[in-house]
Design a protein around this motif. Structure first.
Motif, PDB file in Angstrom:
ATOM      1  N   HIS A  23       0.817  -0.766   0.453  1.00 10.22           N
ATOM      2  CA  HIS A  23      -0.088   0.238  -0.423  1.00 10.22           C
ATOM      3  C   HIS A  23       1.112   1.542   0.369  1.00 10.22           C
ATOM      4  O   HIS A  23       0.815   1.718  -0.981  1.00 10.22           O
ATOM      5  CB  HIS A  23      -0.702   0.031   0.961  1.00 10.22           C
ATOM      6  CG  HIS A  23      -2.095   1.423   1.506  1.00 10.22           C
ATOM      7  ND1 HIS A  23      -1.204   2.249   2.075  1.00 10.22           N
ATOM      8  CD2 HIS A  23      -3.354   0.928   1.064  1.00 10.22           C
ATOM      9  CE1 HIS A  23      -2.367   3.237   1.677  1.00 10.22           C
ATOM     10  NE2 HIS A  23      -3.642   2.292   1.129  1.00 10.22           N
ATOM     11  N   GLU A  24       1.926   1.237   1.258  1.00 11.40           N
ATOM     12  CA  GLU A  24       2.620   2.842   1.336  1.00 11.40           C
ATOM     13  C   GLU A  24       3.447   2.773  -0.275  1.00 11.40           C
ATOM     14  O   GLU A  24       3.361   3.656  -0.967  1.00 11.40           O
ATOM     15  CB  GLU A  24       3.999   2.312   2.060  1.00 11.40           C
ATOM     16  CG  GLU A  24       4.936   2.967   2.626  1.00 11.40           C
ATOM     17  CD  GLU A  24       3.699   4.282   2.529  1.00 11.40           C
ATOM     18  OE1 GLU A  24       4.326   5.552   2.472  1.00 11.40           O
ATOM     19  OE2 GLU A  24       2.631   4.430   3.289  1.00 11.40           O
ATOM     20  N   GLN A  25       3.911   1.370  -1.871  1.00 16.24           N
ATOM     21  CA  GLN A  25       4.832   1.457  -2.847  1.00 16.24           C
ATOM     22  C   GLN A  25       3.839   2.134  -3.295  1.00 16.24           C
ATOM     23  O   GLN A  25       4.007   3.213  -4.069  1.00 16.24           O
ATOM     24  CB  GLN A  25       5.402   0.108  -2.654  1.00 16.24           C
ATOM     25  CG  GLN A  25       7.031  -0.394  -1.760  1.00 16.24           C
ATOM     26  CD  GLN A  25       7.784   0.478  -1.608  1.00 16.24           C
ATOM     27  OE1 GLN A  25       7.721   1.370  -0.886  1.00 16.24           O
ATOM     28  NE2 GLN A  25       8.455   0.436  -2.824  1.00 16.24           N
ATOM     29  N   LEU A  26       2.890   1.422  -3.218  1.00 20.38           N
ATOM     30  CA  LEU A  26       1.526   1.357  -4.374  1.00 20.38           C
ATOM     31  C   LEU A  26       1.573   3.752  -4.095  1.00 20.38           C
ATOM     32  O   LEU A  26       1.651   3.868  -5.468  1.00 20.38           O
ATOM     33  CB  LEU A  26       0.435   1.268  -4.245  1.00 20.38           C
ATOM     34  CG  LEU A  26      -0.839   1.592  -5.507  1.00 20.38           C
ATOM     35  CD1 LEU A  26      -0.140   1.363  -6.695  1.00 20.38           C
ATOM     36  CD2 LEU A  26      -2.071   0.434  -5.813  1.00 20.38           C
ATOM     37  N   LEU A  41      -3.841   1.810 -13.000  1.00 18.85           N
ATOM     38  CA  LEU A  41      -4.139   1.095 -13.301  1.00 18.85           C
ATOM     39  C   LEU A  41      -3.224  -0.153 -13.713  1.00 18.85           C
ATOM     40  O   LEU A  41      -2.950  -1.022 -12.651  1.00 18.85           O
ATOM     41  CB  LEU A  41      -5.563   1.051 -13.937  1.00 18.85           C
ATOM     42  CG  LEU A  41      -6.929   0.760 -12.896  1.00 18.85           C
ATOM     43  CD1 LEU A  41      -7.065   1.743 -12.113  1.00 18.85           C
ATOM     44  CD2 LEU A  41      -8.029   0.359 -13.430  1.00 18.85           C
ATOM     45  N   ALA A  42      -2.849   0.730 -14.814  1.00 21.67           N
ATOM     46  CA  ALA A  42      -1.525  -0.065 -15.315  1.00 21.67           C
ATOM     47  C   ALA A  42      -0.309  -0.543 -14.218  1.00 21.67           C
ATOM     48  O   ALA A  42       0.451  -2.184 -13.921  1.00 21.67           O
ATOM     49  CB  ALA A  42      -0.863   0.854 -16.035  1.00 21.67           C
ATOM     50  N   ASN A  43       0.449   0.254 -13.346  1.00 23.17           N
ATOM     51  CA  ASN A  43       1.180   0.602 -12.476  1.00 23.17           C
ATOM     52  C   ASN A  43       0.636  -0.429 -11.754  1.00 23.17           C
ATOM     53  O   ASN A  43       1.724  -0.959 -10.664  1.00 23.17           O
ATOM     54  CB  ASN A  43       1.482   1.589 -12.013  1.00 23.17           C
ATOM     55  CG  ASN A  43       2.941   2.042 -12.749  1.00 23.17           C
ATOM     56  OD1 ASN A  43       3.908   0.997 -13.003  1.00 23.17           O
ATOM     57  ND2 ASN A  43       3.394   3.723 -12.640  1.00 23.17           N
ATOM     58  N   ALA A  44      -0.592  -0.092 -10.988  1.00 20.16           N
ATOM     59  CA  ALA A  44      -1.325  -0.808  -9.418  1.00 20.16           C
ATOM     60  C   ALA A  44      -1.432  -2.674  -9.717  1.00 20.16           C
ATOM     61  O   ALA A  44      -1.043  -3.255  -8.974  1.00 20.16           O
ATOM     62  CB  ALA A  44      -2.594  -0.485  -9.299  1.00 20.16           C
ATOM     63  N   SER A  45      -1.552  -3.288 -11.060  1.00 19.71           N
ATOM     64  CA  SER A  45      -1.674  -4.225 -11.378  1.00 19.71           C
ATOM     65  C   SER A  45       0.012  -4.926 -11.458  1.00 19.71           C
ATOM     66  O   SER A  45       0.273  -5.559 -10.634  1.00 19.71           O
ATOM     67  CB  SER A  45      -2.151  -4.554 -12.716  1.00 19.71           C
ATOM     68  OG  SER A  45      -1.580  -4.025 -13.985  1.00 19.71           O
ATOM     69  N   CYS A  68      -3.584 -10.532 -11.964  1.00 16.95           N
ATOM     70  CA  CYS A  68      -3.762 -10.199 -11.016  1.00 16.95           C
ATOM     71  C   CYS A  68      -4.352  -8.968 -11.734  1.00 16.95           C
ATOM     72  O   CYS A  68      -3.987  -8.098 -12.736  1.00 16.95           O
ATOM     73  CB  CYS A  68      -2.940  -9.748 -10.068  1.00 16.95           C
ATOM     74  SG  CYS A  68      -2.816  -7.582  -9.179  1.00 16.95           S
ATOM     75  N   GLY A  69      -5.082  -7.639 -11.993  1.00 14.32           N
ATOM     76  CA  GLY A  69      -5.980  -7.396 -12.897  1.00 14.32           C
ATOM     77  C   GLY A  69      -7.786  -6.543 -12.096  1.00 14.32           C
ATOM     78  O   GLY A  69      -8.095  -6.714 -11.333  1.00 14.32           O
ATOM     79  N   PHE A  70      -7.409  -5.791 -13.479  1.00 14.36           N
ATOM     80  CA  PHE A  70      -8.665  -4.713 -13.121  1.00 14.36           C
ATOM     81  C   PHE A  70      -9.829  -4.850 -14.680  1.00 14.36           C
ATOM     82  O   PHE A  70      -9.655  -5.209 -15.595  1.00 14.36           O
ATOM     83  CB  PHE A  70      -8.731  -3.224 -12.786  1.00 14.36           C
ATOM     84  CG  PHE A  70      -7.738  -2.924 -11.596  1.00 14.36           C
ATOM     85  CD1 PHE A  70      -8.478  -2.784 -10.955  1.00 14.36           C
ATOM     86  CD2 PHE A  70      -6.709  -3.091 -12.405  1.00 14.36           C
ATOM     87  CE1 PHE A  70      -7.431  -1.997  -9.917  1.00 14.36           C
ATOM     88  CE2 PHE A  70      -5.648  -2.649 -11.029  1.00 14.36           C
ATOM     89  CZ  PHE A  70      -6.099  -2.032 -10.179  1.00 14.36           C
ATOM     90  N   PRO A  99      -6.306  -2.683 -17.624  1.00 10.41           N
ATOM     91  CA  PRO A  99      -5.255  -3.754 -17.307  1.00 10.41           C
ATOM     92  C   PRO A  99      -5.365  -4.772 -16.192  1.00 10.41           C
ATOM     93  O   PRO A  99      -5.261  -4.968 -15.277  1.00 10.41           O
ATOM     94  CB  PRO A  99      -4.316  -2.036 -16.171  1.00 10.41           C
ATOM     95  CG  PRO A  99      -5.195  -0.709 -17.073  1.00 10.41           C
ATOM     96  CD  PRO A  99      -6.654  -1.688 -16.887  1.00 10.41           C
ATOM     97  N   PHE A 100      -3.564  -5.489 -16.676  1.00  9.44           N
ATOM     98  CA  PHE A 100      -3.889  -6.620 -15.239  1.00  9.44           C
ATOM     99  C   PHE A 100      -2.263  -7.409 -16.377  1.00  9.44           C
ATOM    100  O   PHE A 100      -1.630  -6.793 -17.198  1.00  9.44           O
ATOM    101  CB  PHE A 100      -5.004  -8.102 -15.872  1.00  9.44           C
ATOM    102  CG  PHE A 100      -4.519  -8.335 -17.678  1.00  9.44           C
ATOM    103  CD1 PHE A 100      -3.566  -9.834 -17.723  1.00  9.44           C
ATOM    104  CD2 PHE A 100      -5.017  -7.839 -18.658  1.00  9.44           C
ATOM    105  CE1 PHE A 100      -3.266 -10.094 -18.588  1.00  9.44           C
ATOM    106  CE2 PHE A 100      -4.648  -8.582 -19.979  1.00  9.44           C
ATOM    107  CZ  PHE A 100      -4.395 -10.113 -19.736  1.00  9.44           C
ATOM    108  N   CYS A 101      -1.647  -7.814 -14.807  1.00  8.86           N
ATOM    109  CA  CYS A 101      -0.938  -9.313 -15.375  1.00  8.86           C
ATOM    110  C   CYS A 101      -0.913 -10.792 -14.891  1.00  8.86           C
ATOM    111  O   CYS A 101      -1.800 -10.595 -14.316  1.00  8.86           O
ATOM    112  CB  CYS A 101       0.433  -8.433 -14.121  1.00  8.86           C
ATOM    113  SG  CYS A 101       1.286  -7.109 -14.188  1.00  8.86           S
TER     114      CYS A 101
END
Length: 216
Positions: A23-26, A41-45, A68-70, A99-101
């Motif tokens: 959470h802190e890194q994000l 969202l790209a960076n979050a996933s 992991c994605g949206f 966005p997803f990985c």
């Protein structure tokens, strides 16, 4: 610090500390960015996926988190600049892949009454996190990847501001505290019971961080 280093995980973290760290890194990664699709969202996933990959509890073998994605409401996507005259707008009764990985996934999720089914649809329609220890036992589960055994899906909820002005007093009272469902954050795991309440709590905080960090 290089952006890729955001996914580095200190040794010895339990789940609560792990999700607090992500959470802190994000939070730092999203600072100053308001575009949801091309950046946040790209960076979050990517951050969540790669942080989990670096975590001994999730990163290897049969306990690996494999997606992991949206999924997002189609009206949120930018309108095409050029399209055929007969092109129809996307139906609002479904969510579209964002966005997803991970491996290629289902392109849409039906959420209309009578057609909604699966974990993502239930989380979106009921506006609550759904924690599934065994996807094969979940009614209506949609198998994007047959190797997935467990799943957790958090809704993305945007608080609707109260209407302003005396002429809209009744509307303001009705809307105050309301929430708009934007989509969902979805994670899959190769193991049965791969996620627990600590993962749910950590991901709900991350989902809210993502919602607050973006202009929708």
């Amino acid at each position: 610090m290089p952006h890729a280093d955001s996914a580095m995980i200190p040794a010895g973290l339990d789940k609560v500390a792990f999700w607090a760290h992500v959470h802190e890194q994000l939070r730092h990664l999203l600072a100053g960015q308001r575009d949801w699709v091309c950046t946040n969202l790209a960076n979050a996933s990517s951050l969540i996926y790669n942080s989990l990959y670096a975590c001994p509890e999730f990163g290897s073998g049969e306990r690996m988190v494999n997606w992991c994605g949206f999924y997002l409401h189609p009206t949120l996507f930018p309108a095409p600049r050029f399209s055929a005259p007969a092109a129809a707008p996307p139906a609002p009764e479904r969510l579209l892949l964002g966005p997803f990985c991970g491996k290629p996934a289902c392109q849409l999720i039906h959420v209309a009454p009578g057609r909604a089914r699966g974990v993502c649809a239930d989380a979106y329609v009921h506006r609550r996190t759904v924690l599934v220890p065994d996807v094969d036992a979940y009614p209506g589960h949609i198998a994007c990847d047959g190797e997935t055994k467990s799943e957790v899906v958090c809704p993305l909820l945007l608080r609707v501001p109260a209407a302003a002005g005396a002429e809209a007093e009744a509307e303001a009272e009705a809307e105050a505290g309301a929430e708009r469902a934007l989509g969902v954050l979805d994670l899959d795991c190769l193991a049965l019971g791969g996620f627990d309440e600590r993962d749910r709590d950590g991901l709900e905080r991350i989902a809210q961080l993502v919602v607050d960090a973006c202009d929708w």
